[in-house]
Design a protein around this motif. Sequence first.
Motif, PDB file in Angstrom:
ATOM      1  N   THR A 277      19.736  -6.563   1.549  1.00  0.00           N
ATOM      2  CA  THR A 277      20.981  -7.325   1.425  1.00  0.00           C
ATOM      3  C   THR A 277      21.728  -7.385   2.749  1.00  0.00           C
ATOM      4  O   THR A 277      22.437  -8.353   3.008  1.00  0.00           O
ATOM      5  N   SER A 278      21.563  -6.362   3.592  1.00  0.00           N
ATOM      6  CA  SER A 278      22.300  -6.346   4.852  1.00  0.00           C
ATOM      7  C   SER A 278      21.517  -6.992   5.995  1.00  0.00           C
ATOM      8  O   SER A 278      22.117  -7.467   6.947  1.00  0.00           O
ATOM      9  N   ASP A 279      20.198  -6.994   5.917  1.00  0.00           N
ATOM     10  CA  ASP A 279      19.388  -7.542   7.005  1.00  0.00           C
ATOM     11  C   ASP A 279      18.170  -8.247   6.422  1.00  0.00           C
ATOM     12  O   ASP A 279      17.229  -7.605   5.972  1.00  0.00           O
ATOM     13  N   GLY A 280      18.184  -9.563   6.431  1.00  0.00           N
ATOM     14  CA  GLY A 280      17.089 -10.347   5.873  1.00  0.00           C
ATOM     15  C   GLY A 280      15.808 -10.247   6.675  1.00  0.00           C
ATOM     16  O   GLY A 280      14.740 -10.586   6.188  1.00  0.00           O
ATOM     17  N   GLY A 281      15.889  -9.770   7.918  1.00  0.00           N
ATOM     18  CA  GLY A 281      14.703  -9.625   8.753  1.00  0.00           C
ATOM     19  C   GLY A 281      13.775  -8.512   8.302  1.00  0.00           C
ATOM     20  O   GLY A 281      12.664  -8.375   8.798  1.00  0.00           O
ATOM     21  N   ILE A 282      14.223  -7.718   7.348  1.00  0.00           N
ATOM     22  CA  ILE A 282      13.411  -6.609   6.837  1.00  0.00           C
ATOM     23  C   ILE A 282      12.398  -7.102   5.803  1.00  0.00           C
ATOM     24  O   ILE A 282      11.423  -6.422   5.507  1.00  0.00           O
ATOM     25  N   ARG A 283      12.598  -8.295   5.291  1.00  0.00           N
ATOM     26  CA  ARG A 283      11.737  -8.826   4.230  1.00  0.00           C
ATOM     27  C   ARG A 283      10.237  -8.764   4.565  1.00  0.00           C
ATOM     28  O   ARG A 283       9.451  -8.343   3.725  1.00  0.00           O
ATOM     29  N   PRO A 284       9.795  -9.143   5.780  1.00  0.00           N
ATOM     30  CA  PRO A 284       8.354  -9.045   6.078  1.00  0.00           C
ATOM     31  C   PRO A 284       7.831  -7.604   6.038  1.00  0.00           C
ATOM     32  O   PRO A 284       6.724  -7.351   5.568  1.00  0.00           O
ATOM     33  N   ALA A 285       8.634  -6.669   6.504  1.00  0.00           N
ATOM     34  CA  ALA A 285       8.221  -5.260   6.442  1.00  0.00           C
ATOM     35  C   ALA A 285       8.137  -4.790   4.992  1.00  0.00           C
ATOM     36  O   ALA A 285       7.204  -4.070   4.613  1.00  0.00           O
ATOM     37  N   HIS A 286       9.111  -5.199   4.186  1.00  0.00           N
ATOM     38  CA  HIS A 286       9.117  -4.839   2.764  1.00  0.00           C
ATOM     39  C   HIS A 286       7.871  -5.410   2.070  1.00  0.00           C
ATOM     40  O   HIS A 286       7.211  -4.718   1.288  1.00  0.00           O
ATOM     41  N   ALA A 287       7.535  -6.651   2.391  1.00  0.00           N
ATOM     42  CA  ALA A 287       6.343  -7.279   1.798  1.00  0.00           C
ATOM     43  C   ALA A 287       5.057  -6.589   2.270  1.00  0.00           C
ATOM     44  O   ALA A 287       4.129  -6.385   1.482  1.00  0.00           O
ATOM     45  N   GLY A 288       5.003  -6.216   3.528  1.00  0.00           N
ATOM     46  CA  GLY A 288       3.824  -5.517   4.051  1.00  0.00           C
ATOM     47  C   GLY A 288       3.631  -4.156   3.405  1.00  0.00           C
ATOM     48  O   GLY A 288       2.515  -3.780   3.038  1.00  0.00           O
ATOM     49  N   PHE A 289       4.729  -3.416   3.266  1.00  0.00           N
ATOM     50  CA  PHE A 289       4.640  -2.116   2.600  1.00  0.00           C
ATOM     51  C   PHE A 289       4.308  -2.280   1.122  1.00  0.00           C
ATOM     52  O   PHE A 289       3.670  -1.415   0.528  1.00  0.00           O
ATOM     53  N   ALA A 290       4.725  -3.386   0.519  1.00  0.00           N
ATOM     54  CA  ALA A 290       4.373  -3.642  -0.882  1.00  0.00           C
ATOM     55  C   ALA A 290       2.867  -3.800  -1.031  1.00  0.00           C
ATOM     56  O   ALA A 290       2.262  -3.255  -1.968  1.00  0.00           O
ATOM     57  N   MET A 291       2.248  -4.538  -0.108  1.00  0.00           N
ATOM     58  CA  MET A 291       0.786  -4.683  -0.143  1.00  0.00           C
ATOM     59  C   MET A 291       0.105  -3.332   0.082  1.00  0.00           C
ATOM     60  O   MET A 291      -0.886  -3.005  -0.582  1.00  0.00           O
ATOM     61  N   LEU A 292       0.650  -2.548   1.004  1.00  0.00           N
ATOM     62  CA  LEU A 292       0.100  -1.215   1.259  1.00  0.00           C
ATOM     63  C   LEU A 292       0.229  -0.337   0.019  1.00  0.00           C
ATOM     64  O   LEU A 292      -0.690   0.422  -0.318  1.00  0.00           O
ATOM     65  N   PHE A 293       1.348  -0.461  -0.700  1.00  0.00           N
ATOM     66  CA  PHE A 293       1.535   0.328  -1.918  1.00  0.00           C
ATOM     67  C   PHE A 293       0.528  -0.049  -2.996  1.00  0.00           C
ATOM     68  O   PHE A 293      -0.003   0.822  -3.693  1.00  0.00           O
ATOM     69  N   VAL A 294       0.246  -1.331  -3.140  1.00  0.00           N
ATOM     70  CA  VAL A 294      -0.751  -1.764  -4.121  1.00  0.00           C
ATOM     71  C   VAL A 294      -2.101  -1.122  -3.790  1.00  0.00           C
ATOM     72  O   VAL A 294      -2.794  -0.592  -4.670  1.00  0.00           O
ATOM     73  N   VAL A 295      -2.466  -1.119  -2.513  1.00  0.00           N
ATOM     74  CA  VAL A 295      -3.753  -0.545  -2.103  1.00  0.00           C
ATOM     75  C   VAL A 295      -3.774   0.970  -2.311  1.00  0.00           C
ATOM     76  O   VAL A 295      -4.737   1.514  -2.862  1.00  0.00           O
ATOM     77  N   THR A 296      -2.715   1.660  -1.885  1.00  0.00           N
ATOM     78  CA  THR A 296      -2.708   3.121  -2.031  1.00  0.00           C
ATOM     79  C   THR A 296      -2.649   3.547  -3.495  1.00  0.00           C
ATOM     80  O   THR A 296      -3.258   4.553  -3.868  1.00  0.00           O
ATOM     81  N   SER A 297      -1.944   2.790  -4.323  1.00  0.00           N
ATOM     82  CA  SER A 297      -1.909   3.147  -5.750  1.00  0.00           C
ATOM     83  C   SER A 297      -3.269   2.883  -6.403  1.00  0.00           C
ATOM     84  O   SER A 297      -3.679   3.623  -7.306  1.00  0.00           O
ATOM     85  N   LEU A 298      -3.981   1.862  -5.946  1.00  0.00           N
ATOM     86  CA  LEU A 298      -5.346   1.627  -6.440  1.00  0.00           C
ATOM     87  C   LEU A 298      -6.258   2.777  -6.020  1.00  0.00           C
ATOM     88  O   LEU A 298      -7.035   3.298  -6.840  1.00  0.00           O
ATOM     89  N   LEU A 299      -6.168   3.191  -4.769  1.00  0.00           N
ATOM     90  CA  LEU A 299      -7.001   4.298  -4.292  1.00  0.00           C
ATOM     91  C   LEU A 299      -6.674   5.591  -5.036  1.00  0.00           C
ATOM     92  O   LEU A 299      -7.585   6.365  -5.374  1.00  0.00           O
TER      93      LEU A 299
END
Length: 135
Positions: A37-59
């Motif tokens: 909410t304070s910095d919209g530039g964080i969105r790509p990092a949030h999306a990247g970590f979301a993909m990483l979370f999907v992979v790590t939770s699968l592993l």
Amino acid sequence: MVNANPALNTWQRLYRITSGISAAVALVLGILGSLLTSDGGIRPAHAGFAMLFVVTSLLASLAALRYAKLSGNKGGIGHAFGVFGLSLVQYALGEMHVTMVHIILGVLIVLGALSLFVLAMRQPASAPDSAAPQA
């Protein structure tokens, strides 16, 4: 109690490591999400970590499955696959910009990932009774 089965010990170690990484990534996602909410530039990092979370939770789920088959201790399988399934739903909600449900589910996923890590750390490496040497 240390088990003589090296495969069991390896899978238990992998289960613990992957669930720990998954929990850490979930915490980072929560922090990044709260900063969106304070910095919209964080969105790509949030999306990247979301993909990483999907992979790590699968592993973590696959490691829990293999560890359970070797040890006979099936307590973490449902929890691990539940976190993985919710991560897929969470990713889809984020892509669809369903913000309120995404936030609520995100908090629950962070708690679920942390509890999976605690569960993985508590489970002893023990072989099933049928595989124990007979006297």
